[in-house]
Write a protein that holds these residues in place. Structure first.
Motif, PDB file in Angstrom:
ATOM      1  N   ASN A 144       0.829  -1.204   0.000  1.00  0.00           N
ATOM      2  CA  ASN A 144       0.000   0.000   0.000  1.00  0.00           C
ATOM      3  C   ASN A 144       0.864   1.256   0.000  1.00  0.00           C
ATOM      4  O   ASN A 144       1.022   1.934   1.017  1.00  0.00           O
ATOM      5  CB  ASN A 144      -0.943   0.002   1.204  1.00  0.00           C
ATOM      6  CG  ASN A 144      -1.967  -1.105   1.122  1.00  0.00           C
ATOM      7  OD1 ASN A 144      -2.301  -1.565   0.034  1.00  0.00           O
ATOM      8  ND2 ASN A 144      -2.463  -1.551   2.262  1.00  0.00           N
ATOM      9  N   LEU A 145       1.439   1.554  -1.153  1.00  0.00           N
ATOM     10  CA  LEU A 145       2.310   2.717  -1.286  1.00  0.00           C
ATOM     11  C   LEU A 145       1.579   3.842  -1.999  1.00  0.00           C
ATOM     12  O   LEU A 145       0.890   3.627  -2.991  1.00  0.00           O
ATOM     13  CB  LEU A 145       3.569   2.342  -2.069  1.00  0.00           C
ATOM     14  CG  LEU A 145       4.481   1.298  -1.422  1.00  0.00           C
ATOM     15  CD1 LEU A 145       5.658   1.003  -2.339  1.00  0.00           C
ATOM     16  CD2 LEU A 145       4.963   1.748  -0.061  1.00  0.00           C
ATOM     17  N   ARG A 146       1.779   5.064  -1.504  1.00  0.00           N
ATOM     18  CA  ARG A 146       1.187   6.234  -2.139  1.00  0.00           C
ATOM     19  C   ARG A 146       2.167   6.803  -3.166  1.00  0.00           C
ATOM     20  O   ARG A 146       3.380   6.642  -3.055  1.00  0.00           O
ATOM     21  CB  ARG A 146       0.850   7.292  -1.095  1.00  0.00           C
ATOM     22  CG  ARG A 146      -0.114   6.810  -0.021  1.00  0.00           C
ATOM     23  CD  ARG A 146      -0.517   7.942   0.908  1.00  0.00           C
ATOM     24  NE  ARG A 146      -1.344   7.475   2.003  1.00  0.00           N
ATOM     25  CZ  ARG A 146      -1.987   8.276   2.854  1.00  0.00           C
ATOM     26  NH1 ARG A 146      -1.883   9.594   2.720  1.00  0.00           N
ATOM     27  NH2 ARG A 146      -2.725   7.781   3.836  1.00  0.00           N
ATOM     28  N   LEU A 147       1.607   7.508  -4.118  1.00  0.00           N
ATOM     29  CA  LEU A 147       2.426   8.071  -5.192  1.00  0.00           C
ATOM     30  C   LEU A 147       3.518   8.972  -4.636  1.00  0.00           C
ATOM     31  O   LEU A 147       4.694   8.833  -4.996  1.00  0.00           O
ATOM     32  CB  LEU A 147       1.542   8.854  -6.170  1.00  0.00           C
ATOM     33  CG  LEU A 147       2.288   9.673  -7.223  1.00  0.00           C
ATOM     34  CD1 LEU A 147       3.148   8.777  -8.105  1.00  0.00           C
ATOM     35  CD2 LEU A 147       1.299  10.484  -8.068  1.00  0.00           C
ATOM     36  N   HIS A 148       3.163   9.916  -3.778  1.00  0.00           N
ATOM     37  CA  HIS A 148       4.176  10.870  -3.306  1.00  0.00           C
ATOM     38  C   HIS A 148       5.253  10.191  -2.462  1.00  0.00           C
ATOM     39  O   HIS A 148       6.392  10.649  -2.416  1.00  0.00           O
ATOM     40  CB  HIS A 148       3.535  12.027  -2.526  1.00  0.00           C
ATOM     41  CG  HIS A 148       2.886  11.638  -1.238  1.00  0.00           C
ATOM     42  ND1 HIS A 148       1.566  11.277  -1.146  1.00  0.00           N
ATOM     43  CD2 HIS A 148       3.375  11.546   0.026  1.00  0.00           C
ATOM     44  CE1 HIS A 148       1.267  11.008   0.111  1.00  0.00           C
ATOM     45  NE2 HIS A 148       2.350  11.157   0.846  1.00  0.00           N
TER      46      HIS A 148
END
Length: 665
Positions: free
Chosen positions: A440-444
């Motif tokens: 669950n990685l966010r773009l930023h």
């Protein structure tokens, strides 16, 4: 040695002699080529401090003397100038000139009042004597070397009143430049006074006069309770504390097993702690890093040991002289002291250091369970209750046996080593005990962490966000532009930040979204199959082309993502862990082929983590696991940096202070 005649003794002479003898050492020329001018070095900071200390010394020796007050004012002004000055080469040279001018002015004005006996008959000969003390030639300036052996202001704070006011009729003999951090003075009544590095004054009686002569310097009897525990120590010695300790083959060799007295610990030019030592039988003080020394420590309680192999005891730890008794395999005995890799048999020997010393490779603490802390003798066996304290109730009992077996075989035989292992593992698997790296990685987050990776260069094009291409790679906390007739919850993108790739391409994206009517974004929800496809694609890119992983098309980044108790990552580490597991843990496996077992099989999850520690902390680095004061260093060695710090340190502090308390740390 310089001697001051009692008949010609005068306080001004004492003042200037002390200033010459100690002030000149501190007023070292600052070389621009020896420092990073954009970031003041340790030497530069020391020079600033030393300058102030000399001013304090002058004021202490004669605050009512107008001339000394004048010099003190000048040195204080120089200190202010130094603080305000830019660190340019020109500024440093100018400062050196001013320092030298002041120093020579003091020398010229007061040297004639200082009557020296012995070799020095004239002021010129006195100057030669001073230069000889500092190993300087006639043509060199007196302000030449940097050597700070103690805090000058505290050392001399009590000198005039402390020494003279405590019964000394006058100073007759003053030792040369101290190398031990202590100043020894003999008065006209032949009484001996010692001023230590903290300014404490003490008279030494005749029955206490156990001295080691060091070029005229008398050092009170030293306690040689350390031993050189590494034969390579002589390569890591320095002659001065503020030069970085580095290989110095020109210095006399200090062999393994030599008894050593540690006079003090200081920081070298790189901020690393080093020990100032005196080797028994030698007169010169030298410096070495502390990890080459081991101290004799009296145990708080006696421990029972059992011999693992035959061994002929030695009289001193790390020494070669035999103690006259052989201990055979299975022999049991009690131990009352340890020194690094050696323990001493209780009841043998006639003092607190000599005796029958046994290598810990030949004997082991026997607490009755076969898995005992080699420091305090407590049982190290793990059970499900202990593991649930560490990981929470998500961990199953099927992990108990693999952990006990692997940690025992791997040499994790102290409370500290257990605390280090579980502090790192707990950070990786988290409160949910996840044996797979969370996708669950966010773009930023990816833009911030992976800004140097070539495979994700296209992430840093503005079209990656504007055209919503990023939705092909990300499934967590993702948004897209809402259609005009969209009736659901709308969001506003806020806290925009720009991220730049090492190739200089950049992208600006919102990093936070808030609910707000009439705004342009809507949240995107993917099903499980869509999430998995995006996770696989993202990891294949961010973990591509490094540490054995192939290009994104190989999907190595996904296959060799973080798995197991330590979240083993990269193909190369899966390969090295497989080798270490077979060689050191007697568990033959090929995790390059069977990588999924790290996420599904308790034994593989455990053994891969222990094997990782074994190849990352190989050789002498593994010994660091048995220390309890180096959690930050271990975290760097395990992770290659401070990712996850300070949480990893907090985990260690909690474990070493509760579940893995050891009385002998």
């Amino acid at each position: 040695m310089i001697c001051i005649s009692p008949r010609e003794f005068a306080y001004p002479g004492l003042k200037i002699f002390l200033f010459i003898a100690f002030g000149y050492v501190l007023l070292a020329p600052l070389s621009a080529q020896d420092m990073d001018l954009s970031d003041p070095s340790e030497e530069y900071v020391i020079a600033q401090r030393s300058l102030l200390q000399v001013g304090q010394l002058l004021a202490t020796l004669g605050p009512s003397d107008e001339e000394y007050a004048s010099y003190h004012e000048q040195f204080t002004n120089l200190q202010s100038q130094l603080k305000a000055r830019d660190y340019s080469e020109e500024g440093i040279e100018e400062l050196n000139e001013v320092l030298q001018k002041l120093s020579f002015e003091v020398l010229e004005r007061f040297l004639s009042n200082l009557k020296l006996t012995g070799n020095a008959k004239t002021p010129e000969e006195a100057e030669d004597e001073i230069r000889r003390l500092f190993s300087l030639g006639r043509s060199e300036p007196l302000v030449d070397t940097l050597m700070v052996d103690w805090s000058i202001d505290s050392l001399f704070a009590t000198l005039p009143t402390g020494i003279l006011g405590n019964g000394a009729a006058g100073l007759v003999q003053l030792a040369s430049i101290p190398t031990s951090g202590q100043l020894v003075i003999i008065d006209t009544e032949n009484k001996t006074w010692v001023v230590d590095s903290e300014g404490n004054v003490k008279r030494i009686g005749d029955n206490e006069k156990q001295y080691v002569m060091d070029e005229g310097m008398m050092v009170p009897g030293l306690d040689y309770e350390y031993f050189v525990s590494d034969d390579d120590a002589w390569r890591r010695l320095a002659e001065a504390p503020y030069s970085a300790v580095k290989p110095t083959p020109d210095l006399p060799k200090v062999e393994q097993g030599k008894r050593v007295a540690v006079i003090e610990t200081v920081k070298d030019g790189r901020g690393k702690e080093v020990a100032k030592i005196m080797v028994q039988g030698q007169s010169d003080a030298i410096y070495t890093t502390l990890n080459y020394l081991s101290k004799v420590v009296k145990l708080s309680k006696e421990l029972k040991y059992k011999m693992l192999a035959d061994f002929e005891s030695v009289s001193l730890p790390y020494g070669t002289e035999k103690a006259g008794k052989s201990y055979v395999k299975e022999t049991e005995f009690m131990v009352d002291a340890r020194c690094g890799d050696y323990v001493r048999v209780k009841g043998e020997g006639d003092d607190r250091i000599e005796g029958h010393w046994m290598s810990k490779d030949a004997a082991v603490v026997d607490c009755g369970t076969g898995f005992c802390c080699q420091r305090c003798g407590e049982d190290l066996t793990l059970n499900i209750a202990k593991l649930q304290i560490i990981y929470g109730d998500k961990i199953a009992s099927s992990y108990v046996e693999p952990l006990n077996t692997a940690l025992k075989k791997g040499g994790f035989n102290t409370h500290a080593s257990h605390a280090h292992f579980f502090a790192q593992s707990k950070k990786e698997v988290g409160m949910h005990f996840s044996l797979d790296e969370k996708p669950n990685l966010r773009l930023h987050t990816v833009l911030r962490i992976h800004a140097k990776k070539a495979a994700v260069k296209h992430f840093f094009q503005q079209t990656f966000w504007n055209d919503e291409t990023y939705l092909d790679y990300f499934q967590y906390y993702v948004f897209q532009k809402a259609a005009e007739d969209y009736k659901g919850i709308r969001y506003q993108g806020t806290n925009e930040k720009r991220f730049t790739h090492s190739s200089n391409s950049s992208i600006q994206v919102p990093t936070f979204f808030i609910v707000k009517k009439e705004e342009r974004y809507q949240k995107v929800i993917f099903n499980d199959e869509e999430k998995n496809a995006r996770n696989k694609k993202l990891f294949s890119y961010i973990y591509a082309d490094k540490f054995g992983n192939g290009a994104p098309s190989t999907e190595d980044g996904w296959n060799f993502r973080g798995r197991g108790l330590i979240h083993l990552t990269w193909r190369e580490n899966y390969k090295r862990a497989s080798t270490a597991s077979g060689e050191k843990l007697e568990y033959l496996v090929d995790w390059q082929t069977n990588y999924t077992t790290l996420s599904t099989n308790p034994k593989d999850a455990v053994y891969s983590a222990v094997a990782y520690f074994l190849f990352k902390l190989n050789g002498d680095k593994f010994k660091k696991l048995h220390q309890s004061d180096n959690a930050r260093e271990i975290s760097i060695l395990v992770n290659g940096g401070l990712e996850g710090w300070p949480e990893r340190g907090d985990n260690f502090d909690e474990l070493i202070g509760s579940l893995f308390i050891c009385e002998e740390q």
